[in-house]
Scaffold this motif. Structure first.
Motif: not given
Length: 322
Positions: A254, A259, A263
């Motif tokens: 992502r 992100t 993350g």
């Protein structure tokens, strides 16, 4: 007196038919006269011994003479077969005798063994923990080259799914991908949602991108990834008809959504497994910013390598899966 007696006996023997050999038989009168003469010492007539018959040439067989074969005999031609240094003679079947030909054992040449199927050198490694890093939407003049710099630092090969219109803008970046051993795949010409296209439009998107890549590298790609990962049955059939391999992903970092590095690492650690394909980008991103990708990429490589994964191109990974 003895001389006279011998002379008389000799004369008598010469005149007597018995001793002359002219006639072995005597008449009755001759026998009476002989008896009357008072000489009873004359021996009976002697029959001549029969002459010995000559021995037949066929009754005595000379030694060491080879007999000729009878007219109806069938010659045997020996064949030699080598067996542990010894020679064994076997009769060859008579070509005029059908029964011998039917029962004859004809040697059959075994076909040459098939050559082994070539295997990519990297596939010979521990294929149980292969992982492929993939980068979409490039090339560009900034992030794509930066990604390749990091891959080169770690001696890792990646796979780049390029957009056709970007390939036209940055052919030198495409050339570098090839020169450094990275894989290159087709990602449509203008990053369209493929299920919303007609069959003709889908083919055009793929064809135009193939041409842009070939102009830069001299090669036509065989890998294809649909934008957004969107591929229905019609897309899959069209891709297959164009001799492409559809490549999805199993781990989405992502990065395109902006992100954070933490993350991105969280997604990776949660979703990674042997044979995994990791999705990242080399162009685009939220507001056109992919610095999070550049910061996370070294950490991703180190994490995977420290956990026993081997980073390979998509072709190698698919070949390992068979």
């Amino acid at each position: 007196m003895a001389v006279i007696t011998v002379f008389m006996i000799t004369s008598f023997a010469e005149k007597s038919p018995v001793f002359s050999g002219k006639n072995n038989a005597i008449s009755e009168d001759q026998a009476k006269n002989l008896n009357n003469s008072g000489n009873n010492s004359i021996p009976p007539p002697v029959k001549p011994a029969p002459e010995p018959k000559p021995e037949s040439e066929s009754s005595v067989e000379p030694e060491n003479v080879t007999k000729p074969d009878p007219p109806d005999a069938k010659p045997e031609t020996p064949t030699e077969t080598e067996s542990q240094g010894e020679t064994e003679s076997k009769p060859v079947p008579d070509p005029t005798d059908k029964s011998e030909l039917e029962n004859a054992v004809i040697p059959v040449k075994k076909p040459d063994p098939k050559p082994p199927v070539p295997v990519h050198p990297q596939v010979q490694e521990d294929r149980k923990k292969f992982v492929a890093l993939t980068f979409d939407d490039g090339p560009d003049g900034k992030y794509t080259s930066a990604v390749m710099d990091i891959l080169d630092e770690y001696k890792v090969k990646g796979t780049f799914f390029v957009v056709g219109q970007q390939a036209i803008k940055f052919p030198e970046v495409i050339q570098r991908m090839k020169n450094e051993g990275h894989s290159i795949g087709n990602h449509t010409f203008s990053h369209v949602n493929m299920p919303k296209q007609s069959i003709e439009e889908m083919k055009e998107q793929i064809t135009k991108t193939d041409e842009a890549i070939k102009d830069a590298t001299g090669e036509t790609p065989t890998l294809f990834r649909a934008p957004y990962g969107s591929a229905n049955a019609q897309v899959k059939e069209t891709v297959s008809q164009m001799s492409k391999t559809l490549v999805p992903w199993s781990v989405d970092t992502r990065d395109w959504a902006g992100t954070s590095v933490a993350g991105m690492m969280g997604h990776l650690k949660k979703e990674i497994s042997p044979g995994g394909i990791v999705l990242m980008h080399s162009f685009g991103g939220k507001n056109g910013d992919l610095n999070n990708t550049l910061q996370a990429l070294p950490l991703i490589i180190e994490y995977l390598q420290n956990n026993g994964y081997t980073l390979v191109t998509t072709e190698v990974l698919l070949a390992a899966k068979g």
